[in-house]
Motif scaffolding. Sequence first.
Motif, PDB file in Angstrom:
ATOM      1  N   HIS A 327      29.216  35.597  43.424  1.00 50.66           N
ATOM      2  CA  HIS A 327      29.967  36.142  44.816  1.00 50.66           C
ATOM      3  C   HIS A 327      30.188  36.249  46.257  1.00 50.66           C
ATOM      4  N   ASP A 328      31.074  36.637  46.433  1.00 49.02           N
ATOM      5  CA  ASP A 328      31.749  35.619  47.988  1.00 49.02           C
ATOM      6  C   ASP A 328      30.694  36.313  48.856  1.00 49.02           C
ATOM      7  N   GLY A 329      30.023  35.002  49.672  1.00 44.54           N
ATOM      8  CA  GLY A 329      28.666  35.767  50.679  1.00 44.54           C
ATOM      9  C   GLY A 329      28.873  36.280  51.661  1.00 44.54           C
ATOM     10  N   GLU A 330      30.553  35.660  51.882  1.00 47.58           N
ATOM     11  CA  GLU A 330      30.711  35.933  53.271  1.00 47.58           C
ATOM     12  C   GLU A 330      30.911  37.490  53.724  1.00 47.58           C
ATOM     13  N   ALA A 331      31.473  38.057  52.607  1.00 46.01           N
ATOM     14  CA  ALA A 331      31.896  39.843  52.400  1.00 46.01           C
ATOM     15  C   ALA A 331      31.210  40.416  51.926  1.00 46.01           C
ATOM     16  N   GLY A 363      36.269  40.648  44.568  1.00 49.14           N
ATOM     17  CA  GLY A 363      36.491  39.675  45.670  1.00 49.14           C
ATOM     18  C   GLY A 363      35.842  40.166  46.928  1.00 49.14           C
ATOM     19  N   ASP A 364      36.366  40.695  47.965  1.00 47.84           N
ATOM     20  CA  ASP A 364      35.658  41.177  48.578  1.00 47.84           C
ATOM     21  C   ASP A 364      35.855  42.396  49.654  1.00 47.84           C
TER      22      ASP A 364
END
Length: 369
Positions: A327-331, A363-364
């Motif tokens: 997964h998108d860590g920043e999101a 996604g985010d």
Amino acid sequence: MTETNDLLPEGFADRLPAAATATTRVMRDALRVMDSHGYDRVIPPLAEFEQSLATRMEGVGTERMIRFTDPASLRTMALRSDITVQVGRIAATRMADAPRPLRLCYSGEVATLDGRQLDPRRQKLQLGAELVGSDTVAAASEIVALAVETLQAAGAEGLTVDFTLPDLVDTLAQDGLPLPADRIEAVRRELDTKDAGGLRDVGGEAYLPLIHAGGPFADAIETLAGIDAGGALATRIAGLKEIAARIDGEARLTLDPSERHGFEYQSWFGFSIYADGMPGTLARGGTYRIRGLDEPATGFSFYPDRLIDALAETGEAAPVVFLPPGHDGEAAARLRAEGWRTRAALTGSDDAAALGCTHVLEGDEAKPL
């Protein structure tokens, strides 16, 4: 099958996630209200020497304390059964030179040797506030209003505040309805149990009207004024009216002037708070004196365990976002900053629904499952 070694002692229990979450919320919201009114938090120790806990306030005994011997000093120690006593010690010792009135609040667990018939718990959460250095009507009004606001913030609904005058018999016995000193305690006892026959037997016939002086505040305070021989209670009646006016519209108000059970260390004023759907008393407080400096104080204690149980049963679980592998860590960090809870997959076979998740990160964005 539960092993014998895994059983907890009677009156003690785990708080599982729903109850633990409710507990945290109640503590946070209650302490936030007290802090907003200028009450500084103190955190006393779980155990103290028995003598300190038993001698700081009138009417506090050791019979319900869990006691043990301190291996360092060989003196008897006890687990606290009431944090109010510890706050009194702090005020009389460590903060004796602090400016008055001193406003302190607290939150913590207390334990007793046994439970009560209607409440078998031996470990309870206690929150509260103490206004040290004053037992005036203004101080009592502030404490009652603070208690009502605190309980409302914690989630209690449909509050009823019941006022009492713990020193009622002593006051009337001195001026108005004279009693020999050796009969005062017996009259107190019979009034507390509302036993008309017993009251006659101990020579307290003149106090019989007080048995029926309780009820909705507006009516009961006028009944009490009519009973008040010689105006011995005039200042107390005026004080009760002023306190009641402070919370008018925030709670139902009642008066039971002769109630003393649970008010053993209160002086001229006491109160209990009840809530709709909650058995028993949620909070209790009043005026008292701290031994050591012989200083007046006013405070209240809030025991939210039953409220926590109700909130845990009816509260909805907070949304949880499932974070799939890669997964998108920043999101995910952004979602947490916005107040979301996340649970990350550890393997590709982890199931979002089985893990109690309500959303999944795609996604985010968090998308409902």
